[in-house]
Write a protein that holds these residues in place. Structure first.
Motif, PDB file in Angstrom:
ATOM      1  N   ALA A 118     -20.330 -19.887  89.648  1.00 33.32           N
ATOM      2  CA  ALA A 118     -19.800 -18.532  89.796  1.00 33.32           C
ATOM      3  C   ALA A 118     -20.541 -17.556  88.900  1.00 33.32           C
ATOM      4  O   ALA A 118     -20.893 -16.438  89.311  1.00 33.32           O
ATOM      5  CB  ALA A 118     -18.309 -18.514  89.476  1.00 33.32           C
ATOM      6  N   VAL A 119     -20.811 -17.962  87.658  1.00 31.19           N
ATOM      7  CA  VAL A 119     -21.497 -17.083  86.711  1.00 31.19           C
ATOM      8  C   VAL A 119     -22.928 -16.815  87.162  1.00 31.19           C
ATOM      9  O   VAL A 119     -23.414 -15.682  87.095  1.00 31.19           O
ATOM     10  CB  VAL A 119     -21.467 -17.695  85.299  1.00 31.19           C
ATOM     11  N   GLY A 141     -10.488 -18.122  89.520  1.00 31.73           N
ATOM     12  CA  GLY A 141     -11.853 -17.751  89.861  1.00 31.73           C
ATOM     13  C   GLY A 141     -12.049 -16.246  89.907  1.00 31.73           C
ATOM     14  O   GLY A 141     -13.082 -15.727  89.447  1.00 31.73           O
ATOM     15  N   TYR A 142     -11.081 -15.526  90.441  1.00 36.24           N
ATOM     16  CA  TYR A 142     -11.175 -14.066  90.486  1.00 36.24           C
ATOM     17  C   TYR A 142     -11.010 -13.461  89.097  1.00 36.24           C
ATOM     18  O   TYR A 142     -11.612 -12.426  88.780  1.00 36.24           O
ATOM     19  CB  TYR A 142     -10.122 -13.505  91.439  1.00 36.24           C
ATOM     20  N   ILE A 143     -10.198 -14.101  88.246  1.00 37.88           N
ATOM     21  CA  ILE A 143     -10.053 -13.629  86.872  1.00 37.88           C
ATOM     22  C   ILE A 143     -11.364 -13.811  86.109  1.00 37.88           C
ATOM     23  O   ILE A 143     -11.765 -12.956  85.318  1.00 37.88           O
ATOM     24  CB  ILE A 143      -8.890 -14.360  86.176  1.00 37.88           C
ATOM     25  N   LEU A 144     -12.051 -14.921  86.354  1.00 40.71           N
ATOM     26  CA  LEU A 144     -13.363 -15.130  85.741  1.00 40.71           C
ATOM     27  C   LEU A 144     -14.332 -14.026  86.164  1.00 40.71           C
ATOM     28  O   LEU A 144     -15.023 -13.437  85.335  1.00 40.71           O
ATOM     29  CB  LEU A 144     -13.920 -16.497  86.142  1.00 40.71           C
ATOM     30  N   SER A 145     -14.382 -13.741  87.463  1.00 39.29           N
ATOM     31  CA  SER A 145     -15.260 -12.687  87.969  1.00 39.29           C
ATOM     32  C   SER A 145     -14.917 -11.343  87.336  1.00 39.29           C
ATOM     33  O   SER A 145     -15.802 -10.595  86.905  1.00 39.29           O
ATOM     34  CB  SER A 145     -15.148 -12.599  89.492  1.00 39.29           C
ATOM     35  N   GLY A 146     -13.619 -11.039  87.247  1.00 36.56           N
ATOM     36  CA  GLY A 146     -13.199  -9.787  86.647  1.00 36.56           C
ATOM     37  C   GLY A 146     -13.527  -9.714  85.166  1.00 36.56           C
ATOM     38  O   GLY A 146     -13.927  -8.665  84.658  1.00 36.56           O
ATOM     39  N   ALA A 147     -13.386 -10.849  84.471  1.00 39.13           N
ATOM     40  CA  ALA A 147     -13.687 -10.890  83.040  1.00 39.13           C
ATOM     41  C   ALA A 147     -15.171 -10.647  82.786  1.00 39.13           C
ATOM     42  O   ALA A 147     -15.547  -9.868  81.899  1.00 39.13           O
ATOM     43  CB  ALA A 147     -13.258 -12.229  82.453  1.00 39.13           C
ATOM     44  N   SER A 172     -18.357 -12.756  92.660  1.00 41.58           N
ATOM     45  CA  SER A 172     -18.874 -14.085  92.952  1.00 41.58           C
ATOM     46  C   SER A 172     -18.053 -14.624  94.116  1.00 41.58           C
ATOM     47  O   SER A 172     -16.891 -14.976  93.960  1.00 41.58           O
ATOM     48  CB  SER A 172     -18.755 -15.001  91.736  1.00 41.58           C
ATOM     49  N   ILE A 173     -18.663 -14.658  95.294  1.00 35.55           N
ATOM     50  CA  ILE A 173     -17.949 -15.078  96.496  1.00 35.55           C
ATOM     51  C   ILE A 173     -18.011 -16.590  96.616  1.00 35.55           C
ATOM     52  O   ILE A 173     -19.097 -17.172  96.616  1.00 35.55           O
ATOM     53  CB  ILE A 173     -18.562 -14.414  97.745  1.00 35.55           C
ATOM     54  N   PRO A 174     -16.873 -17.266  96.684  1.00 33.42           N
ATOM     55  CA  PRO A 174     -16.881 -18.728  96.774  1.00 33.42           C
ATOM     56  C   PRO A 174     -17.430 -19.202  98.120  1.00 33.42           C
ATOM     57  O   PRO A 174     -17.387 -18.486  99.119  1.00 33.42           O
ATOM     58  CB  PRO A 174     -15.407 -19.103  96.617  1.00 33.42           C
ATOM     59  N   ALA A 175     -17.941 -20.443  98.114  1.00 31.44           N
ATOM     60  CA  ALA A 175     -18.428 -21.047  99.356  1.00 31.44           C
ATOM     61  C   ALA A 175     -17.263 -21.273 100.311  1.00 31.44           C
ATOM     62  O   ALA A 175     -16.124 -21.470  99.903  1.00 31.44           O
ATOM     63  CB  ALA A 175     -19.130 -22.362  99.041  1.00 31.44           C
TER      64      ALA A 175
END
Length: 282
Positions: free
Chosen positions: A41-42, A248-254, A266-269
């Motif tokens: 994701a990162v 996962g969305y919180i990681l992207s937002g962070a 970061s769009i998941p597969a």
């Protein structure tokens, strides 16, 4: 699975971005292994991942945009704690995940306390049936508070899953330059089991009443310099097992919030396999 959309989006962001941020993952204290879902994701957010041994480094590298400390099992030295505090005071950003044993780590606690956050001894038990994974009071489904970091998760009405979390609270006294913002919170019916190993989930004398933070942002602005510390109190906040939840969305937002780009995505597969749904009591 197929990841066409995620890879194309990542490529577009890469060629339209002026800078590529750097994330330094601290090692040398038996930190939890970085999950595949986290690193993928990162990287799709076009953030470079590098490792850093604070035991041997003289300072945090100047090009460090985010310092990542993932649930260490061994405490930092006095020198390391000072190095991290100095980095933050100079305008740095950090994400720290802790496990419920972290309350015994004096120097790790001192970093959090420097930013007005205290760790409660023990493991959080949630008794509100609407905020816990079915039949497991240690697997929390906390309230997701409104913030730029959590906006995608709130928009999609997803649950965050925080297994085996410790409780975080705001310190009784903090300096005036600090702002403490809760991101993930437990219910007033929660409490922390302070006697380990746990013999019963029922509340006993000595257990600490909630509510608690299990995700919190501390921001310090002093003489025009702003630093941010994000703390999540479950070792599994960004594990593979929790990536399908709001985590996962919180990681992207962070990541977007800390690098100053709220459009980071970061769009998941897209999986070819079966999808399963986990629901709370409500």
């Amino acid at each position: 699975s197929i990841d066409t959309e995620g890879e194309l989006t990542s490529a577009i962001l890469y060629v339209t971005s002026e800078d590529v941020p750097n994330l330094y993952a601290v090692e040398g204290h038996q930190e939890a292994e970085m999950s595949d879902s986290f690193s993928e994701a990162v990287k799709k957010m076009n953030v470079n991942i590098q490792t850093l041994s604070t035991l041997t480094a003289e300072n945090i590298p100047e090009d460090c945009d985010i310092l990542y400390i993932n649930s260490p099992k061994i405490d930092f030295s006095d020198e390391e704690a000072k190095m991290i505090k100095d980095y933050l005071a100079a305008g740095g950003n950090a994400i720290i995940t802790v496990n419920y044993m972290a309350s015994g780590m004096k120097n790790l606690k001192s970093i959090l306390e420097y930013y007005g956050i205290n760790i409660i001894d023990g493991l959080v038990v949630e008794t509100d049936a609407d905020m816990v994974y079915p039949r497991n009071p240690f697997y929390l489904l906390p309230n997701i508070e409104s913030h730029d970091i959590t906006s995608k998760a709130v928009e999609k009405s997803l649950y965050a899953l925080m297994p085996e979390a410790s409780g975080l609270v705001k310190a009784e006294t903090t300096r005036s330059t600090l702002t403490i913002t809760p991101l993930l919170t437990t219910s007033e019916a929660s409490y922390a089991k302070t006697s380990l190993p746990i013999q019963t989930v029922y509340k006993e004398d000595g257990d600490v009443d909630g509510p608690f933070y299990v995700g919190v942002l501390a921001t310090d602005t002093y003489e025009g310099t702003t630093s941010n510390l994000l703390v999540f109190s479950s070792e599994y906040t960004f594990a593979d097992e929790t990536s399908i939840y709001a985590n996962g969305y919180i990681l992207s937002g962070a990541m977007g919030y800390l690098v100053g780009d709220t459009n980071t995505v970061s769009i998941p597969a897209k999986s070819y396999g079966y999808n399963y749904i986990s629901i709370s009591q409500s």
